[in-house]
Design a protein around this motif. Sequence first.
Motif, PDB file in Angstrom:
ATOM      1  N   ASP A 196      79.413 -24.191-188.016  1.00  0.00           N
ATOM      2  CA  ASP A 196      78.390 -24.468-187.006  1.00  0.00           C
ATOM      3  C   ASP A 196      78.942 -24.410-185.584  1.00  0.00           C
ATOM      4  O   ASP A 196      78.417 -23.690-184.728  1.00  0.00           O
ATOM      5  N   VAL A 197      80.002 -25.165-185.336  1.00  0.00           N
ATOM      6  CA  VAL A 197      80.548 -25.227-183.981  1.00  0.00           C
ATOM      7  C   VAL A 197      81.211 -23.909-183.597  1.00  0.00           C
ATOM      8  O   VAL A 197      80.934 -23.341-182.533  1.00  0.00           O
ATOM      9  N   LYS A 198      82.067 -23.404-184.454  1.00  0.00           N
ATOM     10  CA  LYS A 198      82.779 -22.156-184.159  1.00  0.00           C
ATOM     11  C   LYS A 198      81.812 -20.996-183.973  1.00  0.00           C
ATOM     12  O   LYS A 198      81.958 -20.181-183.055  1.00  0.00           O
ATOM     13  N   GLY A 199      80.799 -20.927-184.839  1.00  0.00           N
ATOM     14  CA  GLY A 199      79.832 -19.846-184.741  1.00  0.00           C
ATOM     15  C   GLY A 199      78.994 -19.931-183.478  1.00  0.00           C
ATOM     16  O   GLY A 199      78.754 -18.922-182.807  1.00  0.00           O
ATOM     17  N   ALA A 200      78.530 -21.143-183.147  1.00  0.00           N
ATOM     18  CA  ALA A 200      77.720 -21.319-181.943  1.00  0.00           C
ATOM     19  C   ALA A 200      78.528 -21.011-180.685  1.00  0.00           C
ATOM     20  O   ALA A 200      78.037 -20.338-179.769  1.00  0.00           O
ATOM     21  N   GLY A 204      78.046 -18.078-177.578  1.00  0.00           N
ATOM     22  CA  GLY A 204      77.733 -18.528-176.231  1.00  0.00           C
ATOM     23  C   GLY A 204      76.622 -19.559-176.198  1.00  0.00           C
ATOM     24  O   GLY A 204      76.037 -19.817-175.137  1.00  0.00           O
ATOM     25  N   MET A 205      76.350 -20.174-177.357  1.00  0.00           N
ATOM     26  CA  MET A 205      75.338 -21.224-177.441  1.00  0.00           C
ATOM     27  C   MET A 205      75.977 -22.572-177.115  1.00  0.00           C
ATOM     28  O   MET A 205      77.201 -22.739-177.169  1.00  0.00           O
ATOM     29  N   THR A 206      75.158 -23.542-176.763  1.00  0.00           N
ATOM     30  CA  THR A 206      75.633 -24.918-176.625  1.00  0.00           C
ATOM     31  C   THR A 206      75.808 -25.486-178.030  1.00  0.00           C
ATOM     32  O   THR A 206      74.873 -25.455-178.834  1.00  0.00           O
ATOM     33  N   SER A 207      76.996 -25.985-178.331  1.00  0.00           N
ATOM     34  CA  SER A 207      77.259 -26.501-179.675  1.00  0.00           C
ATOM     35  C   SER A 207      77.127 -28.018-179.700  1.00  0.00           C
ATOM     36  O   SER A 207      77.622 -28.720-178.815  1.00  0.00           O
ATOM     37  N   VAL A 208      76.432 -28.506-180.729  1.00  0.00           N
ATOM     38  CA  VAL A 208      76.248 -29.945-180.933  1.00  0.00           C
ATOM     39  C   VAL A 208      76.643 -30.261-182.365  1.00  0.00           C
ATOM     40  O   VAL A 208      76.081 -29.694-183.307  1.00  0.00           O
TER      41      VAL A 208
END
Length: 242
Positions: A196-200, A204-208
């Motif tokens: 989830d985090v690595k992919g986001a 260039g997405m905000t990762s939560v």
Amino acid sequence: MTNHPAGVTFDYWNTLIAVGGGPHRENRVGAWVACLGRHGVSVQREHVAAAMEQQAGVLDERWRAGEHYPPGQVIADTAAALGVRDQSVVDELSAAQNDAVRRSPFQLASGVVGALRRLRSAGVRIGVVCDVGVTPSSVLRDHLERHDVLGYFDAFAFSDEVGVYKPDGGIFRAALDVMGVAPDVAAHVGDLRRTDVKGADAMGMTSVRYAGLHDDADHEEPEAQHVIDHHDQLPEVLGIPT
């Protein structure tokens, strides 16, 4: 003009819905034993459970390697380990297992409904980006519908439909394209750093990272830009107005 994301995608397991669903594993085993019995195949529960456990290990290895392993193939390989190769019987096993999982009492993560309402009221587009395991996306949608939240989502990107797992950017793009939202104005919420985090982050997405059901301790993988332990915190960290 707003400062909050135009779109938010959510992981499924341990983000929207808790993995712990009561006796669903035993129900799956029982469904297989009953189905095989109807076809004259006598098999002990422990042998079915062992075959499922072994194939779950294979699934986990392929998932971590980014090698797509769809639910239907997992079922077929598990059946083959029990000496069952007749496709019609395999199809019945798959249907019986899916019915058993549909009946399992999987619960929404606390605060999900309120967070979805806040996002929707702010005009945010909402999607699901999910790596499925042995349970296909059709069953996962059914659980969202059972909890009356299916209608909040504008797009779905399940690995069994897209053909890739997170952190591959293709599965994120599949949802964002339907949502009509660019990655740089989108956020992704999930529990796992590696997927989830690595992919986001790569998109260039905000990762939560949501740690309310599973607090991922894999410190070799990147930490998210935001970490929350309750979905009530999500609107605030994303700048959603009250």
